[in-house]
Design an enzyme around this catalytic site. Sequence first.
Site, PDB file in Angstrom:
ATOM      1  N   THR A  38     -55.887  30.687 -14.980  1.00 43.39           N
ATOM      2  CA  THR A  38     -55.262  29.907 -16.049  1.00 43.39           C
ATOM      3  C   THR A  38     -54.816  28.536 -15.558  1.00 43.39           C
ATOM      4  OG1 THR A  38     -53.124  30.951 -15.558  1.00 43.39           O
ATOM      5  CG2 THR A  38     -54.471  31.957 -17.286  1.00 43.39           C
ATOM      6  N   ARG A  42     -57.567  28.202  -7.087  1.00 43.91           N
ATOM      7  CA  ARG A  42     -56.553  28.208  -6.036  1.00 43.91           C
ATOM      8  C   ARG A  42     -57.034  29.032  -4.859  1.00 43.91           C
ATOM      9  NH1 ARG A  42     -50.710  29.186  -9.160  1.00 43.91           N
ATOM     10  NH2 ARG A  42     -50.853  27.386 -10.561  1.00 43.91           N
ATOM     11  N   SER A 143     -49.436  24.489  -7.722  1.00 41.23           N
ATOM     12  CA  SER A 143     -48.145  24.670  -8.398  1.00 41.23           C
ATOM     13  C   SER A 143     -47.092  25.216  -7.437  1.00 41.23           C
ATOM     14  CB  SER A 143     -48.324  25.571  -9.627  1.00 41.23           C
ATOM     15  OG  SER A 143     -47.199  25.544 -10.457  1.00 41.23           O
ATOM     16  N   ASP A 295     -40.927  22.938  -9.438  1.00 45.84           N
ATOM     17  CA  ASP A 295     -41.876  23.381  -8.432  1.00 45.84           C
ATOM     18  C   ASP A 295     -42.662  22.185  -7.903  1.00 45.84           C
ATOM     19  OD1 ASP A 295     -43.222  22.988 -10.788  1.00 45.84           O
ATOM     20  OD2 ASP A 295     -44.544  24.712 -10.572  1.00 45.84           O
ATOM     21  N   ASP A 297     -45.529  20.771  -8.398  1.00 45.20           N
ATOM     22  CA  ASP A 297     -46.165  19.805  -9.305  1.00 45.20           C
ATOM     23  C   ASP A 297     -45.322  19.544 -10.539  1.00 45.20           C
ATOM     24  OD1 ASP A 297     -46.699  22.375 -10.410  1.00 45.20           O
ATOM     25  OD2 ASP A 297     -48.370  21.561 -11.555  1.00 45.20           O
ATOM     26  N   ASP A 299     -44.348  21.274 -13.052  1.00 48.69           N
ATOM     27  CA  ASP A 299     -44.658  21.790 -14.391  1.00 48.69           C
ATOM     28  C   ASP A 299     -43.735  22.947 -14.778  1.00 48.69           C
ATOM     29  OD1 ASP A 299     -45.761  23.844 -12.840  1.00 48.69           O
ATOM     30  OD2 ASP A 299     -47.594  23.999 -14.029  1.00 48.69           O
ATOM     31  N   GLU A 383     -42.747  32.512 -20.630  1.00 47.81           N
ATOM     32  CA  GLU A 383     -41.674  33.246 -19.962  1.00 47.81           C
ATOM     33  C   GLU A 383     -41.553  32.869 -18.493  1.00 47.81           C
ATOM     34  OE1 GLU A 383     -44.904  35.075 -18.036  1.00 47.81           O
ATOM     35  OE2 GLU A 383     -44.718  34.385 -20.090  1.00 47.81           O
TER      36      GLU A 383
END
Length: 537
Positions: A38, A42, A143, A295, A297, A299, A383
């Site tokens: 998503t 990575r 991330s 975090d 980056d 986001d 969430e």
Amino acid sequence: MTSRAGRPAEESDLVDVDDLLRAYEAPAAADQPVVFGTSGHRGSSLDGAFTDTHIAAITQAIVEYRAAQGVEGPVFIGADTHALSAPAQVTCLEVLAANGVAALVDADGGWVPTPAVSRAIIRFNRGLPIGGAQGDGIVITPSHNPPRDGGFKYNPPHGGPADSDATGWIAGRANDIIAGGNRDVKRSRGVTAEPYDFRGEYVRDLGSVLDLGAIRASGLRLGADPLGGASVDYWKLIATHYGLPLEVVNPDVDPTWRFMTLDWDEKIRMDPSSPNAMASVVARRADYDILTGNDADADRHGIVTPDGGLMNPNHYLAVAIQYLFTHRDGWSPDAAIGKTLVSSSMIDRVAASLGRRLWEVPVGFKWFVPGLIDGSVAFGGEESAGASFLELDGSAWTTDKDGIILALLAAEIRAVTGKSPSALYRELTEQFGDPAYARVDAAASPAQKARLGKLSGSDIRADILAGEKIVDRLSAAPGNGAAIGGVKVVTENAWFAARPSGTEDVYKIYAESFRGPDHLAEVQAEAKHIVDAALGS
């Protein structure tokens, strides 16, 4: 042995950055293909899963994909503070240049958070004449993942995460390129790119999405901890540009993240929603009226208050929604509240009290993109502490998660209401009940996970869940009808959702009960039996 979760990292926990960078230049491991989740591809170079070979192939695939889609404008490039981000950016720029694609990088050679890339894409494309060449973006970040990891994701002209059709094509083509020895990759060595003032443009635009005047006049003591990530210089400029009483709590950037406290599994992970990763930040909660974390980056957001500590992400989303939809007169009265189906049902109750339509979608921020673009969804939240919302006039701000504006919103809420977000959440529980929420894992074979991903709501045979009548059995999200890759079972006061893990032989059980922790435990236990029965276990 006592867990070290929440304790400072030790020398033995730190990655060897030199080894990491050397491994990046080594040939890709044959058993480590490009896989887009998503949030893009990575992996770690130490596992042969994130190397020059991978990034060159992915970039070439993106070049071919965007050409097929008629995207002819510049690519906005962002990279975070992970050690692998810098060499991956070099690889990416060399491939773009050889293919004649214009690339825009940070004017000061600095780090660029994910929301700044999304904002730049939206800003650029919004100003184009009809028929103008649209731009898109690449964000080089894993991330909140540990320091050994790298990440690479594509954001199309809408500014948000690419959908599964795009990422599936890109990953497939990249793997074909790798299988061919990267012979299809065009590459120019030692190129330069065009400069773009990501930080200045983003910070100057913040007044269109937040009431910064109220924050400035409040006299609040504000702290922001970038957790060693790409937002560090953004927070410095925000403080000076708007004259805010804001301190950058920890301005240090170190690719080993030696200043972090260890997460639940004793790994270094820059997760601002984790009490363990945020332990050193939470320890300073009494020094500030609002203290926040992001975090790597930026986001994701973490909100710390002196009267509540680190807020559960679900709790803060509910407070943010209740506040925004009563303090944004420029938003359409028909604009919906977007949530992922594993987010708290407290949001459902808040939405009902506001008379707003709830738009419930599968896991993944990409589902909010169309609504944020056209204004039909004013707020989208997950969430896992990711969210974004519209500008004051109802225009799109970002279509990717923006941890910076969610952190600043906490200060606006405190300034305007005179109450902390924690206090406001307690008021919501007095009005709607106090839910208990948790996620647990259950063992599952690869075959069982595959079946779970394809289950239909009608495959759930149970009528009762933890003493309550089941009122809904879902395998598609109510908001957009998209498959959820699992099932969700709902009663009047509780629910659970089961989804297969993409990386482990387990399935995830998200569950919530408005009847307290004991009832939640019953829901979790019965959820496993219900799902196992549907799987034929």
